[in-house]
Design an enzyme around this catalytic site. Structure first.
Site, PDB file in Angstrom:
ATOM      1  CG  HIS A  17       2.199  -0.712  -2.461  1.00 55.60           C
ATOM      2  ND1 HIS A  17       1.564   0.468  -2.154  1.00 55.60           N
ATOM      3  CD2 HIS A  17       2.692  -1.178  -1.293  1.00 55.60           C
ATOM      4  CE1 HIS A  17       1.666   0.702  -0.856  1.00 55.60           C
ATOM      5  NE2 HIS A  17       2.360  -0.267  -0.316  1.00 55.60           N
ATOM      6  CE  LYS A  41       0.585   1.196   8.912  1.00 53.50           C
ATOM      7  NZ  LYS A  41       1.271   0.683   7.715  1.00 53.50           N
ATOM      8  NE  ARG A  90       9.238   0.983   2.238  1.00 55.38           N
ATOM      9  CZ  ARG A  90       8.353   1.683   2.935  1.00 55.38           C
ATOM     10  NH1 ARG A  90       7.694   2.658   2.369  1.00 55.38           N
ATOM     11  NH2 ARG A  90       8.168   1.437   4.213  1.00 55.38           N
ATOM     12  CB  SER A 128       0.908   4.728   1.503  1.00 56.57           C
ATOM     13  OG  SER A 128       0.961   3.620   0.661  1.00 56.57           O
TER      14      SER A 128
HETATM   15  O1  PNS Z   1       0.710  -2.106   4.561  1.00 56.60           O
HETATM   16  P1  PNS Z   1       0.848  -2.446   6.002  1.00 56.60           P
HETATM   17  O2  PNS Z   1       0.023  -1.482   6.846  1.00 56.60           O
HETATM   18  O3  PNS Z   1       2.279  -2.528   6.453  1.00 56.60           O
HETATM   19  O4  PNS Z   1       0.192  -3.909   6.195  1.00 56.60           O
HETATM   20  C1  PNS Z   1       0.158  -4.532   7.463  1.00 56.60           C
HETATM   21  C2  PNS Z   1      -0.735  -5.786   7.430  1.00 56.60           C
HETATM   22  C3  PNS Z   1      -2.131  -5.439   6.994  1.00 56.60           C
HETATM   23  C4  PNS Z   1      -0.143  -6.790   6.464  1.00 56.60           C
HETATM   24  C5  PNS Z   1      -0.723  -6.400   8.872  1.00 56.60           C
HETATM   25  O5  PNS Z   1      -1.148  -5.438   9.782  1.00 56.60           O
HETATM   26  C6  PNS Z   1      -1.609  -7.645   8.993  1.00 56.60           C
HETATM   27  O6  PNS Z   1      -1.221  -8.706   8.586  1.00 56.60           O
HETATM   28  N1  PNS Z   1      -2.827  -7.468   9.548  1.00 56.60           N
HETATM   29  C7  PNS Z   1      -3.792  -8.549   9.709  1.00 56.60           C
HETATM   30  C8  PNS Z   1      -3.955  -8.917  11.177  1.00 56.60           C
HETATM   31  C9  PNS Z   1      -2.884  -9.892  11.613  1.00 56.60           C
HETATM   32  O7  PNS Z   1      -2.778 -11.011  11.134  1.00 56.60           O
HETATM   33  N2  PNS Z   1      -2.036  -9.434  12.555  1.00 56.60           N
HETATM   34  C10 PNS Z   1      -0.919 -10.193  13.073  1.00 56.60           C
HETATM   35  C11 PNS Z   1       0.321  -9.971  12.217  1.00 56.60           C
HETATM   36  S1  PNS Z   1       1.726 -10.775  12.898  1.00 56.60           S
END
Ligand code: PNS
Length: 168
Positions: A17, A41, A90, A128
């Site tokens: 990150h 999660k 990645r 992570s």
């Molecule tokens: O590190 P991660 O868990 O892959 O991050 C995922 C994250 C937080 C970027 C994604 O879940 C997100 O954007 N959540 C906010 C809610 C939202 O907008 N959901 C629709 C996404 S298409």
């Protein structure tokens, strides 16, 4: 002023990150690391802890800010006055989900672009989830996370405490 949002769970921040943040900071005037408060999660760290770890690891990067966010990402991005979202890729295995998310975000708001950035190749295996598992079982995660994150992991309940060899 070009602003980009780098969203994620960051539970916890890894060197992968951090590598993406550093790359983004070279390309954009302002990078907002947006730490998702609500994630499905079951995070090990609270949103406040996850934010504090990102702040601690990015202190030297003058154009990087860290904020917790809630709700829809596209709404958050618009509210920040940002033009784009950064996501790290990645490996090919990341692509399907990331592609789906990018296109869904575009459907929700076509002004929000998603930019994919690849971390340094030595971090392609890093996640992570694996870092937490290794730490929980008493393994050495110092190559995988910034120093402040390593200390925070060692201090978490349920993480096995082992004496790690001194580093030169
Ligand atoms: O590190 P991660 O868990 O892959 O991050 C995922 C994250 C937080 C970027 C994604 O879940 C997100 O954007 N959540 C906010 C809610 C939202 O907008 N959901 C629709 C996404 S298409």
């Amino acid at each position: 002023m070009r602003t980009v949002v780098y969203p994620g769970s960051f539970d916890p921040l890894t060197n992968g990150h951090l590598d993406v943040i550093e790359r983004a900071a070279r390309l954009f005037d302002r990078v907002i690391v947006a730490v998702a408060q609500n994630t499905e999660k079951h995070p090990l760290f609270t949103p406040e802890e996850r934010c504090a770890l990102v702040v601690g690891a990015t202190r030297r990067l003058r154009n990087v800010e860290t904020r917790a966010f809630d709700g829809l990402l596209v709404d958050y991005v618009r509210g920040c006055g940002a033009q784009a979202v950064i996501r790290g890729l990645r490996a090919v295995s990341d692509f399907e989900f990331e592609f789906q998310m990018a296109l869904m975000n575009r459907k929700l708001d076509e002004r929000v672009e998603t930019i994919f950035m690849m971390p340094k190749d030595t971090y392609t295996f890093l996640s992570s989830r694996l870092v937490k598992e290794i730490a929980r079982l008493g393994g050495d995660v110092r190559d995988f996370v910034p120093g402040n994150v390593g200390k925070a992991l060692a201090g978490k309940n349920g993480v096995r405490q082992t004496a790690l060899p001194k580093r030169k």
